[in-house]
Design an enzyme around this catalytic site. Structure first.
Site, mmCIF file in Angstrom:
data_model
loop_
_atom_site.group_PDB
_atom_site.id
_atom_site.type_symbol
_atom_site.label_atom_id
_atom_site.label_comp_id
_atom_site.label_asym_id
_atom_site.label_seq_id
_atom_site.Cartn_x
_atom_site.Cartn_y
_atom_site.Cartn_z
ATOM 1 N N ASP A 156 34.257 93.394 53.458
ATOM 2 C CA ASP A 156 34.610 92.139 52.801
ATOM 3 C C ASP A 156 34.343 92.177 51.305
ATOM 4 O O ASP A 156 34.943 91.421 50.536
ATOM 5 C CB ASP A 156 33.822 90.994 53.445
ATOM 6 C CG ASP A 156 34.174 89.637 52.853
ATOM 7 O OD1 ASP A 156 35.372 89.303 52.850
ATOM 8 O OD2 ASP A 156 33.262 88.933 52.396
ATOM 9 N N MET B 122 34.759 82.330 51.873
ATOM 10 C CA MET B 122 35.723 81.930 50.857
ATOM 11 C C MET B 122 36.118 83.077 49.927
ATOM 12 O O MET B 122 36.956 82.891 49.047
ATOM 13 C CB MET B 122 35.130 80.789 50.007
ATOM 14 C CG MET B 122 34.889 79.502 50.770
ATOM 15 S SD MET B 122 36.422 78.795 51.450
ATOM 16 C CE MET B 122 37.353 78.496 49.953
ATOM 17 N N ARG B 123 35.517 84.261 50.111
ATOM 18 C CA ARG B 123 35.826 85.358 49.203
ATOM 19 C C ARG B 123 37.305 85.727 49.284
ATOM 20 O O ARG B 123 37.932 86.070 48.279
ATOM 21 C CB ARG B 123 34.938 86.563 49.497
ATOM 22 C CG ARG B 123 35.148 87.708 48.513
ATOM 23 C CD ARG B 123 34.191 88.857 48.742
ATOM 24 N NE ARG B 123 32.863 88.543 48.235
ATOM 25 C CZ ARG B 123 31.767 88.502 48.971
ATOM 26 N NH1 ARG B 123 31.846 88.719 50.267
ATOM 27 N NH2 ARG B 123 30.595 88.229 48.439
ATOM 28 N N ALA B 124 37.887 85.677 50.471
ATOM 29 C CA ALA B 124 39.293 86.042 50.625
ATOM 30 C C ALA B 124 40.198 85.123 49.806
ATOM 31 O O ALA B 124 41.162 85.587 49.179
ATOM 32 C CB ALA B 124 39.690 85.998 52.100
ATOM 33 N N VAL C 57 39.858 86.143 46.126
ATOM 34 C CA VAL C 57 40.512 87.426 45.859
ATOM 35 C C VAL C 57 42.027 87.272 45.892
ATOM 36 O O VAL C 57 42.740 87.821 45.043
ATOM 37 C CB VAL C 57 40.037 88.492 46.868
ATOM 38 C CG1 VAL C 57 40.874 89.756 46.745
ATOM 39 C CG2 VAL C 57 38.572 88.821 46.653
#
Length: 670
Positions: free
Chosen positions: A193, A274-276, A279
């Site tokens: 991730d 929420m990283r996706a 990104v």
């Protein structure tokens, strides 16, 4: 200095080149993880990218590549006054798999820090890579603590070195690129991730394209400078396009419609955290800048999803990364049509010379499996017809649902590779003592060092407040942590195990232990025996998903050559000890204990088992015997092995909790 292969001369691999270029345009995307089989130009493309990166201005003499226009106020070589700098090419720094922590983050001179109060710091690779590219080949083989340090620095844009109350911080912002071959083991999902984008690469199956690959490779090897000169114009064009996209990037508008599509896509694919979303937003913005636009369109969001989401949908090591593109299109269409966004059907511009579209994408998770898989079909007899059950073999049985197990560990204290299974002397863990350092000091034991230096202060002429420390006074902390082991499964696939319900439960139990081995960073191997012989279904490897695939397609039937299975396992361990002598083994024998075929099969199996006991190999026998009448043969086998036995019913969750104590207790009693 060797001439690198030109980036624009790489044949195919459109997704790989696009992902690298997007990170060159916007390093905030978070790097690229390149997954694929060997020989697919992964390293070639990454090394070629460095020649396309714009030059950077640096402060003269600064070891940390500070920007002269906005120098880092905390630079260890500073403070620097803003002013003119010198231009140099962006660096590409390679991190070897066997690198130490000091080589990665830098080394602090502890002796000078204690005696003089001076922060004498030798920069590491994270400092060298600042404002450039950091490339990690075979990142899945890198030790976990190094991967954590690497990804923390990439996320924070800074590296911290902390040693006994002395700390050094320096800026470390770089384009992170990792390559890996999934056959050699997977990264943990939480580490996957942390990479912004991922691409799957594979060799082309088109003869014409393969011919062109060979032609260009040979031409480069024969005349590297001449080959590079022929591609100089294309290289210059891409270099200029990167610079133009960087200039345009701050002006790109990410509208509410595109943001809704991003959020809806991440929610539809049930991506954790929420990283996706972040990104994808950065990637879509970089795609628009790369295309020379100031607005983000639906096709940018679609391409961003294909690059940013597949690896984030992986829940366990047996899940194949991938994305259902039909579902993606439906989601984009449902939430599209706002802020002037397009319908998402147009192909994005992937780069200077490649077609658009998601080439090389992995298959979706719902790809056909099971009976249609060639690996799962029963062996054919003469004429290509499936062999009947009367021939002594049955078709493979699907594994039951895996379950959580408690840890099985090897007794004693090892010194093997870092992991999470058995006790071991390691560089990381709780401090248990001190010793004189062998080579470079890595972990100082402060109390022991002071104790060693204290008696000599008068003889050394100490007059001030500082402690006079010599190199002979330094003491290395000895630490205890956990190691990864070799878990070798020896699985009985004979006719006595062929009851379909029972074999499904057996496979489910082994699959559960394989999942545990993945989480504990073990190597695994698989030996099976049936019919007249035993075979190594999977040599020791870090790829537990390969072991799971072999287990799933394992057929059953025939006699029970138990002795052959044990002898083959013993040979596997002998060879593995030569390759990796520090890694200790745990042998898990899955059988009902029966032995048939050949003269005196039971006696032969006993003699084979005693070989393991004589060498002190830790072992567990999973007793698969069922029915109202039990012969207890698996228990006798465990006694011969010097290990312990556990029934198949006892293998689940809480029932297995006492198994480690049983293994250790049996070994002590022996």
């Amino acid at each position: 200095m060797s001439t690198p292969f030109p980036f624009t001369a790489v044949v195919g691999q459109d997704d790989l080149r696009l992902a690298l270029l997007l990170n060159a345009v916007s390093p905030a995307v978070g790097g690229v993880l390149v997954r694929g089989e060997k020989g697919t130009a992964k390293s070639t493309a990454v090394r070629a990218l460095s020649a396309l990166m714009p030059e950077v201005d640096v402060v003269p003499g600064c070891r940390f590549s500070c920007d002269p226009h906005s120098p880092d106020p905390g630079c260890p070589d500073g403070p620097h006054e803003p002013g003119a700098g010198v231009a140099r090419p962006a660096r590409m720094v390679e991190l070897p798999v066997g690198a130490s922590e000091d080589r990665l983050v830098g080394a602090l001179d502890i002796e000078r820090a204690l005696a003089e109060g001076v922060k004498a710091f030798e920069p590491g690779l994270l400092a060298d890579a600042h404002r450039g590219i950091l490339y990690v080949d075979e990142v899945n083989l890198l030790h976990d603590h190094l991967v954590d340090l690497l990804l923390d620095a990439a996320a924070m844009g800074a590296s911290y070195v902390e040693r006994e109350g002395v700390s050094v911080r320096h800026a470390s912002r770089f384009l992170l690129v990792g390559t890996m071959n999934p056959e050699e083991g997977e990264l943990r999902p939480q580490l996957l991730d942390r990479f912004g984008l991922t691409v799957e690469v594979s060799a082309s199956r088109e003869p014409d394209q393969r011919v062109e690959v060979v032609r260009r490779r040979l031409a480069h090897d024969d005349d590297p400078a001449g080959f590079a000169a022929r591609w100089a114009d294309e290289e210059a064009a891409v270099r200029a396009r990167i610079a133009a996209a960087r200039e345009l990037l701050p002006s790109v508008r990410l509208g509410d419609g595109a943001l809704r599509q991003i959020a809806a896509t991440c929610a539809a694919f049930e991506v954790d955290g929420m990283r996706a979303d972040i990104v994808m937003a950065r990637t879509a913005t970089a795609l628009a800048a790369w295309a020379g636009r100031t607005d983000v369109r639906a096709e940018d969001v679609r391409q961003a999803a294909l690059l940013a989401l597949p690896h984030r949908r992986r829940r366990n090591p047996f899940d194949a990364p991938g994305l259902d593109e039909d579902k993606l299109d439906e989601t984009l269409e449902e939430f599209g049509g706002q802020d002037g966004d397009g319908g998402g059907d147009d192909d994005p511009d992937p780069g200077p010379d490649g077609p658009g579209g998601p080439g090389g994408q992995p298959e979706p998770d719902d790809a056909p499996q099971g009976d249609g898989d060639a690996a799962a079909r029963p062996e054919a007899g003469e004429g290509g017809e499936p062999r009947p059950s009367g021939a002594g073999e049955q078709s493979p049985v699907r594994a039951a649902e895996p379950f959580r197990t408690k840890v099985l560990s090897v007794p004693g204290l090892g010194e093997g590779a870092a992991g999470r299974r058995s006790r071991a002397r390691t560089e990381h863990g709780r401090t248990t003592g001190a010793r004189r350092p062998r080579g470079a000091l890595t972990k100082l034991h402060l109390a022991a060092t002071v104790q060693a230096a204290a008696p000599h202060q008068r003889a050394r002429g100490r007059s001030g407040r500082g402690l006079v420390v010599r190199r002979d006074d330094l003491r290395q902390a000895t630490r205890e942590g956990r190691e990864g082991n070799l878990v070798l499964f020896v699985v009985d696939a004979s006719g006595s195990m062929a009851a379909r319900q029972r074999m499904g439960a057996v496979k489910g139990a082994v699959l559960s232990l394989l999942l545990d081995a993945y989480q504990r960073r073990d190597k695994v191997g698989l030996v099976t025996f049936r019919g007249a012989a035993a075979e190594v279904a999977l040599p020791p490897t870090s790829s537990v998903d390969a072991a799971a695939a072999r287990l799933e397609s394992l057929p059953t039937g025939g006699r029970t050559p138990l002795a052959a299975g044990l002898l083959r396992a013993h040979e596997v361990l002998r060879v593995e000890r030569l390759r990796d002598p520090a890694r200790r083994a745990l042998v898990v024998v899955v059988t009902d204990g029966r032995a048939t075929g050949g003269p005196e099969p039971v006696a032969l199996a006993g003699r084979a088992a005693r070989l393991f006991a004589a060498e002190g190999v830790a072992s567990v026998v999973v007793d698969c015997e069922s029915g109202p009448v039990r012969l207890g043969l698996a228990g006798r086998l465990a006694d011969e092995l010097g290990g312990t036995a556990v029934t198949l019913d006892e293998l689940r969750a809480d029932a297995i909790a006492g198994l480690v104590r049983d293994v250790q207790g049996t070994r002590r009693a022996a």
